[in-house]
Design a protein around this motif. Structure first.
Motif, PDB file in Angstrom:
ATOM      1  N   ASP A  53       0.867  -1.179   0.000  1.00  0.00           N
ATOM      2  CA  ASP A  53       0.000   0.000   0.000  1.00  0.00           C
ATOM      3  C   ASP A  53       0.900   1.225   0.000  1.00  0.00           C
ATOM      4  O   ASP A  53       1.606   1.482   0.980  1.00  0.00           O
ATOM      5  CB  ASP A  53      -0.913  -0.002   1.224  1.00  0.00           C
ATOM      6  CG  ASP A  53      -1.875   1.167   1.228  1.00  0.00           C
ATOM      7  OD1 ASP A  53      -2.103   1.758   0.161  1.00  0.00           O
ATOM      8  OD2 ASP A  53      -2.404   1.484   2.315  1.00  0.00           O
ATOM      9  N   PHE A  54       0.891   1.942  -1.094  1.00  0.00           N
ATOM     10  CA  PHE A  54       1.750   3.107  -1.227  1.00  0.00           C
ATOM     11  C   PHE A  54       1.221   4.320  -0.482  1.00  0.00           C
ATOM     12  O   PHE A  54       1.963   5.257  -0.231  1.00  0.00           O
ATOM     13  CB  PHE A  54       1.904   3.484  -2.711  1.00  0.00           C
ATOM     14  CG  PHE A  54       2.628   2.454  -3.511  1.00  0.00           C
ATOM     15  CD1 PHE A  54       3.995   2.322  -3.419  1.00  0.00           C
ATOM     16  CD2 PHE A  54       1.942   1.621  -4.373  1.00  0.00           C
ATOM     17  CE1 PHE A  54       4.669   1.382  -4.159  1.00  0.00           C
ATOM     18  CE2 PHE A  54       2.601   0.675  -5.123  1.00  0.00           C
ATOM     19  CZ  PHE A  54       3.966   0.543  -5.020  1.00  0.00           C
ATOM     20  N   SER A  55      -0.055   4.319  -0.124  1.00  0.00           N
ATOM     21  CA  SER A  55      -0.674   5.525   0.417  1.00  0.00           C
ATOM     22  C   SER A  55      -0.067   5.955   1.752  1.00  0.00           C
ATOM     23  O   SER A  55      -0.184   7.108   2.137  1.00  0.00           O
ATOM     24  CB  SER A  55      -2.183   5.335   0.568  1.00  0.00           C
ATOM     25  OG  SER A  55      -2.459   4.272   1.456  1.00  0.00           O
ATOM     26  N   GLN A  70       0.543   8.607  -1.414  1.00  0.00           N
ATOM     27  CA  GLN A  70      -0.832   8.776  -1.898  1.00  0.00           C
ATOM     28  C   GLN A  70      -0.831   9.190  -3.358  1.00  0.00           C
ATOM     29  O   GLN A  70      -1.672   8.757  -4.135  1.00  0.00           O
ATOM     30  CB  GLN A  70      -1.576   9.818  -1.052  1.00  0.00           C
ATOM     31  CG  GLN A  70      -3.041   9.943  -1.389  1.00  0.00           C
ATOM     32  CD  GLN A  70      -3.808   8.649  -1.135  1.00  0.00           C
ATOM     33  OE1 GLN A  70      -3.634   8.001  -0.112  1.00  0.00           O
ATOM     34  NE2 GLN A  70      -4.654   8.260  -2.068  1.00  0.00           N
ATOM     35  N   GLN A  73      -0.145   6.107  -5.325  1.00  0.00           N
ATOM     36  CA  GLN A  73      -1.358   5.281  -5.327  1.00  0.00           C
ATOM     37  C   GLN A  73      -2.397   5.826  -6.299  1.00  0.00           C
ATOM     38  O   GLN A  73      -3.034   5.077  -7.033  1.00  0.00           O
ATOM     39  CB  GLN A  73      -1.957   5.214  -3.915  1.00  0.00           C
ATOM     40  CG  GLN A  73      -3.077   4.230  -3.765  1.00  0.00           C
ATOM     41  CD  GLN A  73      -2.603   2.794  -3.893  1.00  0.00           C
ATOM     42  OE1 GLN A  73      -1.584   2.417  -3.358  1.00  0.00           O
ATOM     43  NE2 GLN A  73      -3.364   1.986  -4.619  1.00  0.00           N
ATOM     44  N   ASP A  77      -3.965   3.962  -9.529  1.00  0.00           N
ATOM     45  CA  ASP A  77      -5.412   3.865  -9.707  1.00  0.00           C
ATOM     46  C   ASP A  77      -5.836   4.415 -11.072  1.00  0.00           C
ATOM     47  O   ASP A  77      -6.664   3.822 -11.762  1.00  0.00           O
ATOM     48  CB  ASP A  77      -6.153   4.613  -8.601  1.00  0.00           C
ATOM     49  CG  ASP A  77      -6.035   3.928  -7.254  1.00  0.00           C
ATOM     50  OD1 ASP A  77      -5.596   2.758  -7.209  1.00  0.00           O
ATOM     51  OD2 ASP A  77      -6.383   4.556  -6.240  1.00  0.00           O
TER      52      ASP A  77
END
Length: 127
Positions: A53-55, A70, A73, A77
């Protein structure tokens, strides 16, 4: 009264109505694509990438927190959503192409060049 009449003519033009329908359909289509990405593709990508999870990635410079994770991410997306839309549009275009291409009747075949030359030769012989 001229202003209201002018506005009514503007609002009822075909391209304004088409745009309004496009925005409404686009909003509904956006929900479908978001659901496809969030509910189907992202869990599969999470399995492949090991749940990265890069966020949560961030850098602190002084008192400022820079949440570059974020941003990464959101880029991922976007790429996934753009790819899904590309695949959907490609499928829709393929279906539309099949509808547009009715079996054209084959043009009647005329005599070949050799046949025409032979016919001219025969006509010249008979004269």
């Amino acid at each position: 009264m001229g202003f209201i009449k002018e506005f009514k003519e503007f609002a009822m033009k075909g391209n304004v109505m088409d745009m309004a329908v496009g925005v409404i359909i686009g909003g509904a289509f956006g929900k479908i694509v978001s659901s496809l990405v969030n509910d189907i593709l992202m869990p599969l990508i999470g399995i492949v990438t090991g749940g990265i999870d890069f966020s949560g990635l961030k850098a602190t410079i002084g008192e400022a927190n820079i949440t570059y994770g974020q941003f990464i991410q959101n880029i991922l997306d976007f790429i996934i959503v753009a790819f899904c839309i590309f695949l959907m549009l490609k499928a829709i275009n393929k279906l539309n192409r099949k509808k547009e291409e009715p079996a054209a009747p084959e043009a009647p075949k005329g005599p070949t060049q050799e046949e025409l030359l032979a016919e001219i030769r025969d006509l010249l012989k008979n004269k």
